[in-house]
Design an enzyme around this catalytic site. Structure first.
Site, PDB file in Angstrom:
ATOM      1  N   MET B  74     -39.844 -23.699   6.524  1.00  0.00           N
ATOM      2  CA  MET B  74     -38.712 -23.567   6.863  1.00  0.00           C
ATOM      3  C   MET B  74     -38.097 -22.639   7.621  1.00  0.00           C
ATOM      4  O   MET B  74     -37.040 -22.325   7.917  1.00  0.00           O
ATOM      5  CB  MET B  74     -37.777 -23.820   5.632  1.00  0.00           C
ATOM      6  N   CYS B  75     -39.185 -21.865   8.398  1.00  0.00           N
ATOM      7  CA  CYS B  75     -39.074 -20.842   9.116  1.00  0.00           C
ATOM      8  C   CYS B  75     -38.352 -21.270  10.464  1.00  0.00           C
ATOM      9  O   CYS B  75     -39.298 -22.225  11.078  1.00  0.00           O
ATOM     10  CB  CYS B  75     -40.326 -20.030   9.528  1.00  0.00           C
ATOM     11  N   HIS B  76     -37.489 -20.524  11.132  1.00  0.00           N
ATOM     12  CA  HIS B  76     -37.146 -21.021  12.413  1.00  0.00           C
ATOM     13  C   HIS B  76     -38.064 -20.419  13.474  1.00  0.00           C
ATOM     14  O   HIS B  76     -38.598 -19.404  13.346  1.00  0.00           O
ATOM     15  CB  HIS B  76     -35.773 -20.186  12.728  1.00  0.00           C
ATOM     16  N   MET B 112     -40.569 -12.778   7.708  1.00  0.00           N
ATOM     17  CA  MET B 112     -41.907 -13.670   7.547  1.00  0.00           C
ATOM     18  C   MET B 112     -42.892 -13.256   8.418  1.00  0.00           C
ATOM     19  O   MET B 112     -44.258 -13.489   8.386  1.00  0.00           O
ATOM     20  CB  MET B 112     -41.485 -15.060   7.671  1.00  0.00           C
ATOM     21  N   GLU B 113     -42.608 -12.976   9.873  1.00  0.00           N
ATOM     22  CA  GLU B 113     -43.413 -12.666  10.837  1.00  0.00           C
ATOM     23  C   GLU B 113     -44.362 -11.454  10.449  1.00  0.00           C
ATOM     24  O   GLU B 113     -45.680 -11.389  10.675  1.00  0.00           O
ATOM     25  CB  GLU B 113     -42.823 -12.459  12.253  1.00  0.00           C
ATOM     26  N   ASP B 127     -62.826 -12.240   6.020  1.00  0.00           N
ATOM     27  CA  ASP B 127     -63.598 -13.244   6.522  1.00  0.00           C
ATOM     28  C   ASP B 127     -65.028 -12.575   7.105  1.00  0.00           C
ATOM     29  O   ASP B 127     -66.099 -13.001   7.139  1.00  0.00           O
ATOM     30  CB  ASP B 127     -62.970 -14.105   7.675  1.00  0.00           C
TER      31      ASP B 127
END
Lengths: 157, 157, 157, 157, 157, 157
Positions: B74-76, B112-113, B127
């Site tokens: 739902m992120c723009h 969020m970024e 990893d």
């Protein structure tokens, strides 16, 4: 033991797995996201509704697992043959627990796919609830178990 | 307070921000990854070499931040105008600390970024070192600070 | 018959195909896009020129088929081994007919790839002609045929 | 009227919109997917459960809209500021109706984003139900309405 | 000899390789980027520091090779099993030389992956140094060697 | 002059352009691909047909330009407002010349988009003709001109 991702020039490389055998492989990862009691209750209510937060997180986690080799620089592309995510609401500790299982039949392991799945599912929960709780915290992102491949089975104590 | 991502049918939507003002915005996120002493030492040695684990994690985190709206449902989409990541080796607690700052000038926040940046940087460290330490654990993924936009400045405790 | 995409918690999962055999598989899908007579004529003229609308739609459809597992949440990643698209201009019904054939050798079917190919090719035609015809309509997006795999051959009557 | 996507060499180009004004824009698209009565009933039952088919289709449609400029060759990248999708079960005609609304503030229209949203939502329904109904058909993919920009408001009769 | 990418309608197709045998394959590509003496010296200094230009180019090239089938329209998706890139600073001709090796076990060749790796590594060097040298030029992007597959081994004279 | 992509820890960062003004920007890049006479003639014949090599390269170059910030690690996401590519067949030197123009209105330059466009168009020509000519070579990938932004206009002598 060597860090296998380093080439002769001392820079990162994608390790050559051409000679490895194709085997069925499975990996299980875990993460949890701590939140306010109230946020957890809202998520629980949501699970009764149709488009609840956890359903979106489920889809995000599975789609995110498919993007693993696009996100983690030295990961090999993998034909993931199955992926599932489970959520558990822990009202004692005010957190959502996330477990993801990823499977493949291939030359290299699927650990990173399962870890991406739980991480992205957790971040999606954060995104959808951040308007009511900015202090949610994702923790304990870890590999629980992996099987298949030359290094055999690993299980976290 | 409402969960703003839910539409009239009770399903998820991308919130409409068309009417919000463009403002400069910044967000700072944190994560850490616990590991064996020996792994931390190997990473430290690597920082002397050219293609060290942390350099790859740095690139992964920045590229991952740019993929945020592709990963979090739902992120723009956002025109990130700047992104930086810092690492700190903590030999007392055997962990690497990761801090990411993301900036934009836009109608919606960039939290969020910054959270994707630290998460993906941490998973990249996992990893690249998993061959020598499968039990590394990513924890404390959280928003430290955000500024700009209608809800103003947030700073963690 | 069960909806196989649903896990024990009632949420969506990517079905596990680890135990399925690798077989050659093929799928053929169809779609058409209705338009004004004049638009169809412009497309036809274009086929004489170099960079015609249908050539761009062809490339878009093939590249779109390769993105299927990135677009359709529960689709497995697939090593598509071949893809072709054909167009036919129908001046009786003022529409362009699109047929796509996709092939793979793998553990799971390639139906969605062929359906993505025709859908994205049709949407590309819409995009390139919308300046002269906003009312174009994509219809009859359907699977015509599939072969290979445990469920065998399907052919639309 | 000219096909604006064609350059002087007769090949496709991305139209230059540098001089267009930024305006709020909205587009509404529609699609439906016909199916067997039984399939529609299974989807309806699902809407009571947590991870129903329509919730996954909702997420797929919104994420697909964000990928529009990556899927449709000549589409401009757009900062979508909002996206919502609604489903309606039509038991008279045995179909699911899908409506998507997309919004932006920008130099170019958002029609293709709304059309990608309904198409990808429909294909996701196909994918999740194809095990019980291979003959589902997506139809009537069309633009219902668009507003904003130089060409003004369009509404399908 | 035929251009194999052209279908019966005279348009591009993705060639069908379903019947080809899986063999180990390797491809080596080369590129160089010419620059001002001063720029080359700055890059050399950087190789002593931690996050040098070449480390970023290394990561970019490997990640870019994984995107090959997403970037080159008619390329098949490939399970790359290994990828490495080497840089050499040539102070006589003021250029950086880039060599990439890509490996797979599959039905089709991995030439394009190696060529994407060197091209994207070179463009990343350009991006990171363009503030001090806009006239850098990428040249001699070419296949040096490939082995495996029906057409056998090729080596550039 | 400083390499602006390096942070205080000596690692790469995405430069902060938050304070830069939005201006119209344009960049023109060039590349050429040398080939056998016979290959060039086949491409020329193709331009008469519908789905010629150059049309596919055109679409690939434009779509590739849109992927620039996904491919080049430290590039900012950019709202490209226009992109065009031109080809010229040079029978004297047996090469195809490629020129790409990219435009935006934004806070940072669009040079990398134009360079990605020509590089990816050239690699697509290689891919589609490699069956008849493995020794094609891409050369002279360079920025011809850029305008807009604080550093003003650059033109290659």
């Amino acid at each position: 033991m060597e860090l296998t991702h380093i080439n002769e020039q001392g820079r990162a490389k994608m390790v050559d797995v051409s000679d490895k055998k194709e085997t069925p492989r499975e990996a299980v990862a875990y993460a949890c996201i701590h939140m306010k009691r109230e946020t957890l209750e809202r998520i629980k209510e949501g699970t009764i509704a149709k488009g609840d937060v956890l359903s979106v997180a489920q889809v995000a986690g599975i789609m995110g697992a498919k993007k693993t080799s696009d996100i983690i620089p030295m990961c090999h592309p993998i034909m993931m043959t199955g992926c599932d995510i489970n959520f558990s609401l822990d009202f004692e500790n005010n957190k959502v627990e996330i477990t993801a299982t990823a499977r493949t039949v291939g030359q290299t392991g699927i650990e990173m796919e399962s870890l991406c799945a739980v991480s992205i599912a957790a971040l999606t929960i954060y995104d959808m609830c951040k308007a009511i709780d900015r202090e949610m915290t994702v923790s304990d992102v870890m590999l629980m178990k992996k099987s298949g491949g030359k290094s055999g089975t690993f299980e976290r104590y």
